[in-house]
Design a protein around this motif. Structure first.
Motif, PDB file in Angstrom:
ATOM      1  N   PRO A  17      21.522  16.397  -7.561  1.00 42.07           N
ATOM      2  CA  PRO A  17      22.933  15.426  -7.261  1.00 42.07           C
ATOM      3  C   PRO A  17      22.863  14.758  -6.138  1.00 42.07           C
ATOM      4  O   PRO A  17      23.650  13.577  -6.006  1.00 42.07           O
ATOM      5  CB  PRO A  17      23.779  16.755  -7.143  1.00 42.07           C
ATOM      6  N   ALA A  18      22.065  15.365  -5.131  1.00 40.66           N
ATOM      7  CA  ALA A  18      22.117  14.476  -3.741  1.00 40.66           C
ATOM      8  C   ALA A  18      21.250  12.970  -4.235  1.00 40.66           C
ATOM      9  O   ALA A  18      21.804  11.861  -3.836  1.00 40.66           O
ATOM     10  CB  ALA A  18      21.300  15.250  -2.773  1.00 40.66           C
ATOM     11  N   LEU A  19      20.429  13.148  -4.954  1.00 43.18           N
ATOM     12  CA  LEU A  19      19.503  11.872  -4.999  1.00 43.18           C
ATOM     13  C   LEU A  19      20.312  10.927  -5.954  1.00 43.18           C
ATOM     14  O   LEU A  19      20.461   9.785  -5.771  1.00 43.18           O
ATOM     15  CB  LEU A  19      18.215  12.180  -5.876  1.00 43.18           C
ATOM     16  N   ALA A  20      20.989  11.544  -6.848  1.00 41.52           N
ATOM     17  CA  ALA A  20      21.862  10.754  -7.955  1.00 41.52           C
ATOM     18  C   ALA A  20      22.956   9.934  -7.121  1.00 41.52           C
ATOM     19  O   ALA A  20      23.536   8.845  -7.493  1.00 41.52           O
ATOM     20  CB  ALA A  20      22.442  11.465  -8.953  1.00 41.52           C
ATOM     21  N   LEU A  26      21.431   3.074  -1.758  1.00 42.00           N
ATOM     22  CA  LEU A  26      20.489   2.529  -1.346  1.00 42.00           C
ATOM     23  C   LEU A  26      19.500   1.276  -1.829  1.00 42.00           C
ATOM     24  O   LEU A  26      18.979   0.538  -1.144  1.00 42.00           O
ATOM     25  CB  LEU A  26      19.031   3.545  -1.197  1.00 42.00           C
ATOM     26  N   VAL A  27      19.885   1.122  -2.829  1.00 44.99           N
ATOM     27  CA  VAL A  27      19.266  -0.048  -3.833  1.00 44.99           C
ATOM     28  C   VAL A  27      20.382  -0.913  -4.417  1.00 44.99           C
ATOM     29  O   VAL A  27      21.221  -0.410  -4.707  1.00 44.99           O
ATOM     30  CB  VAL A  27      18.385   0.402  -4.860  1.00 44.99           C
ATOM     31  N   PRO A  28      20.048  -2.208  -4.325  1.00 45.27           N
ATOM     32  CA  PRO A  28      20.962  -3.142  -5.086  1.00 45.27           C
ATOM     33  C   PRO A  28      21.116  -2.745  -6.384  1.00 45.27           C
ATOM     34  O   PRO A  28      20.119  -2.272  -7.220  1.00 45.27           O
ATOM     35  CB  PRO A  28      20.311  -4.410  -4.921  1.00 45.27           C
ATOM     36  N   ARG A  29      22.346  -3.220  -7.102  1.00 47.26           N
ATOM     37  CA  ARG A  29      22.716  -2.956  -8.609  1.00 47.26           C
ATOM     38  C   ARG A  29      21.494  -3.351  -9.488  1.00 47.26           C
ATOM     39  O   ARG A  29      21.194  -2.551 -10.371  1.00 47.26           O
ATOM     40  CB  ARG A  29      23.978  -3.440  -8.825  1.00 47.26           C
ATOM     41  N   ALA A  35      14.315   1.590  -9.292  1.00 46.03           N
ATOM     42  CA  ALA A  35      14.585   2.507  -8.514  1.00 46.03           C
ATOM     43  C   ALA A  35      14.462   3.946  -9.056  1.00 46.03           C
ATOM     44  O   ALA A  35      13.715   4.994  -8.643  1.00 46.03           O
ATOM     45  CB  ALA A  35      15.649   2.414  -7.500  1.00 46.03           C
ATOM     46  N   ASN A  36      15.144   4.129  -9.954  1.00 49.28           N
ATOM     47  CA  ASN A  36      15.180   5.228 -10.851  1.00 49.28           C
ATOM     48  C   ASN A  36      13.768   5.677 -11.275  1.00 49.28           C
ATOM     49  O   ASN A  36      13.500   6.846 -11.468  1.00 49.28           O
ATOM     50  CB  ASN A  36      16.222   5.306 -12.257  1.00 49.28           C
TER      51      ASN A  36
END
Length: 71
Positions: A17-20, A26-29, A35-36
């Motif tokens: 959940p923290a990463l989600a 952290l990354v642009p849309r 990134a995923n």
């Protein structure tokens, strides 16, 4: 072994959940899918390769070290 499994489960329950939640910050849309992918592929590869390497080690080294010591 059960304690290590419980510790791993607890760490995973906190990490996912923290990463989600932090990854979109952290990354642009437009780079979110990439990134995923970058974060998921190594994790999934290790879930496959880890047990395979363990099996190879047991075959090469032998299962003797995993047996309880005889009294």
């Amino acid at each position: 072994m059960a304690a290590l499994a419980a510790l791993n489960g607890t760490a995973t329950a906190a990490r996912i959940p923290a990463l989600a939640g932090i990854l979109p910050q952290l990354v642009p849309r437009e780079q979110f899918k990439a990134a995923n992918l970058v974060s998921a592929v190594p994790e999934n590869a290790l879930m496959v390769l880890g047990p395979a390497v363990s099996g190879v080690l047991v075959v090469v080294i032998g299962p003797g070290w995993a047996r309880p010591a005889e009294a």
